[in-house]
Design an enzyme around this catalytic site. Structure first.
Site, short mmCIF file in Angstrom:
data_model
loop_
_atom_site.label_atom_id
_atom_site.label_comp_id
_atom_site.label_asym_id
_atom_site.label_seq_id
_atom_site.Cartn_x
_atom_site.Cartn_y
_atom_site.Cartn_z
N ASP A 43 1.02 -0.99 0.01
CA ASP A 43 -0.25 0.08 -0.22
C ASP A 43 0.77 1.53 0.08
OD1 ASP A 43 -2.45 -1.41 0.47
OD2 ASP A 43 -1.55 -1.47 2.37
N ASP A 100 -5.36 24.23 9.59
CA ASP A 100 -4.56 23.00 10.00
C ASP A 100 -4.04 21.89 10.05
OD1 ASP A 100 -1.18 22.84 9.45
OD2 ASP A 100 -0.28 24.81 10.06
N GLU A 154 -3.50 29.68 11.40
CA GLU A 154 -2.92 29.28 12.86
C GLU A 154 -3.05 30.78 14.34
OE1 GLU A 154 0.88 26.86 11.23
OE2 GLU A 154 0.27 29.05 11.05
N GLU A 196 -4.17 24.84 5.24
CA GLU A 196 -2.69 25.10 4.53
C GLU A 196 -2.10 24.81 3.56
OE1 GLU A 196 -0.09 26.24 8.42
OE2 GLU A 196 1.29 24.91 7.14
N GLU A 197 -2.50 23.18 3.72
CA GLU A 197 -2.18 22.36 2.51
C GLU A 197 -2.41 22.65 1.36
OE1 GLU A 197 0.98 20.69 3.30
OE2 GLU A 197 0.61 20.84 5.05
N LEU A 255 -2.07 19.75 10.87
CA LEU A 255 -1.16 19.19 11.25
C LEU A 255 0.39 20.54 11.33
CD1 LEU A 255 -1.17 16.46 12.90
CD2 LEU A 255 -0.17 15.68 10.81
N ASP A 256 -0.44 20.84 12.13
CA ASP A 256 1.08 21.84 12.92
C ASP A 256 1.83 21.29 13.04
OD1 ASP A 256 1.39 24.86 12.92
OD2 ASP A 256 1.70 24.69 14.76
N ASP A 282 0.91 15.03 6.82
CA ASP A 282 0.51 15.86 7.01
C ASP A 282 -0.50 16.14 6.59
OD1 ASP A 282 2.36 15.99 5.47
OD2 ASP A 282 2.97 17.55 6.11
P1 AHM Z 1 4.62 24.81 9.72
O1 AHM Z 1 2.94 24.97 9.52
O2 AHM Z 1 4.92 24.11 8.63
O3 AHM Z 1 4.14 23.60 11.06
O4 AHM Z 1 4.69 26.01 10.36
C1 AHM Z 1 3.96 26.65 11.65
C2 AHM Z 1 5.12 26.20 13.11
C3 AHM Z 1 4.72 26.47 13.87
O5 AHM Z 1 3.86 25.58 14.70
C4 AHM Z 1 6.00 27.15 15.24
O6 AHM Z 1 5.43 27.87 16.15
C5 AHM Z 1 6.63 28.13 13.54
O7 AHM Z 1 6.55 27.00 12.18
C6 AHM Z 1 8.09 26.82 14.50
O8 AHM Z 1 9.12 28.21 13.53
P2 AHM Z 1 10.27 27.71 13.70
O9 AHM Z 1 11.15 26.82 13.52
O10 AHM Z 1 11.13 28.59 12.90
O11 AHM Z 1 11.18 28.09 15.04
MG MG Z 2 1.34 25.79 10.81
#
Ligand code: AHM
Ligand code: MG
Length: 330
Positions: A63, A113, A271, A92-93, A115-116, A69
């Protein structure tokens, strides 16, 4: 034993307190809760991909194994499509928004978002899903970009799901902020943090201090102040996890503009707005350094903004340093 209140029960009870509620928002929130349980299950299995097959390759059964994400993104989109209560999503993706055809004229759109905290996904550090729900503004058969470009103050509901040492869902519809912990043995989110109130101030500041030299003078002056005070620093690098700690323990989380990212790094719609609604709902403040985050009128889906949020006294303090440095340098 205390009575256990599940997320679904809480949503229905809250709806009963609103005589004109139609149940559509409640149903949407429950669908997001369901989607996040599935994402949580997948996140908990993440360490096994090396055994089952790496992301973007085939696993031992042949699979395809998706990146986590993208998997979370697809799961949320399919749950929202099936919900029937949502006429469009923006993620966001994804490059642009996606209208959803429903059997009836659904009145909500959802931004998320999936998977933040992308840099923490592969290393077993807390990550999360963030969502914002708005009432659509257009009357056309399909939703339009203007439905998504609304000020954060117009959010009908917002929340996040934190995949940490336990999975928690925190949401607000503008009348209190409530947190639920997933009990994996029964598969239910149970009310564990009713009516969250952020401490007025605390001694925790949360920023990527490695960027110090790239920050504007006001942010630098505020960091100097934090270092010269009796403060301590915590930075997970997943906004959702840093903001969760800030909600519970108090403090300030900030991501200022940098030389390479003059508009900041974090996204206003996916976010900052939803987390700002939660922080304000818990008695805190959320600012771009000068103005309230929730009052910014977005002009594009993937707009970025500097952000300072958390305990009200600490956000006031950061804003004062920024104002002062502007008066010195301008
Ligand atoms: P992402 O959406 O690609 O995960 O980026 C957002 C993230 C936040 O969760 C976090 O506060 C920040 O990017 C961290 O950024 P850095 O690595 O520049 O400190
Ligand atoms: Mg994010």
């Amino acid at each position: 034993m205390n009575k256990i209140i599940s997320l679904d029960e809480h949503i229905i009870q809250s709806q009963r307190n609103l005589p004109y509620a139609t149940g559509e928002l409640s149903s949407l929130l429950r669908d997001i809760g369901l989607a996040s349980k599935i994402v949580s299950r997948e996140v908990n299995k993440a360490g096994l991909v090396d055994i089952a097959g790496r992301a973007d390759t085939e696993n031992t059964s042949g699979d395809d194994v998706q990146k986590l994400d993208m998997l979370a993104n697809d799961l949320l989109i399919s749950c929202l499509k099936n919900s029937g209560e949502c006429c469009g999503i923006a993620s966001e993706e994804e490059d642009t928004f996606k209208p959803i055809k429903t059997h009836k004229q659904s009145k909500y759109i959802v931004l998320f978002d999936p998977l933040d905290g992308s840099s923490n996904i592969d290393v077993n550090v807390s990550i999360g899903t963030i969502f914002a729900i708005y009432r659509r503004q257009s009357y056309d058969s399909q939703c339009t970009i203007d439905d998504f470009l609304q000020k954060g103050v117009k959010q009908a509901a917002a929340g996040y799901v934190l995949y940490g040492s336990s999975t928690m869902l925190v949401y607000t519809t503008g009348r209190g902020v409530n947190g639920f912990t997933l009990d994996p043995s029964i598969g239910e989110f149970c009310l564990s943090h009713p009516n969250i109130k952020i401490p007025q101030k605390s001694n925790i500041y949360s920023v990527n201090q490695a960027n110090y030299k790239k920050y504007p003078s006001g942010a630098q002056a505020y960091i100097d102040h934090c270092m010269n005070s009796d403060y301590t620093q915590r930075y997970i690098g997943s906004m959702v996890a840093d903001v969760h700690r800030t909600l519970i323990k108090g403090g300030i989380f900030f991501y200022p503009a940098t030389k390479s990212k003059p508009k900041g790094k974090l996204r206003l719609l996916y976010e900052c707005n939803p987390l700002a609604m939660l922080v304000e709902g818990a008695g805190g403040k959320a600012s771009d350094g000068k103005n309230r985050i929730l009052d910014i009128l977005p002009t594009e889906l993937h707009q970025r903004t500097p952000v300072f949020l958390g305990s009200p006294d600490m956000v006031d303090e950061a804003e004062a340093f920024i104002r002062e440095s502007l008066s010195v340098y301008s």
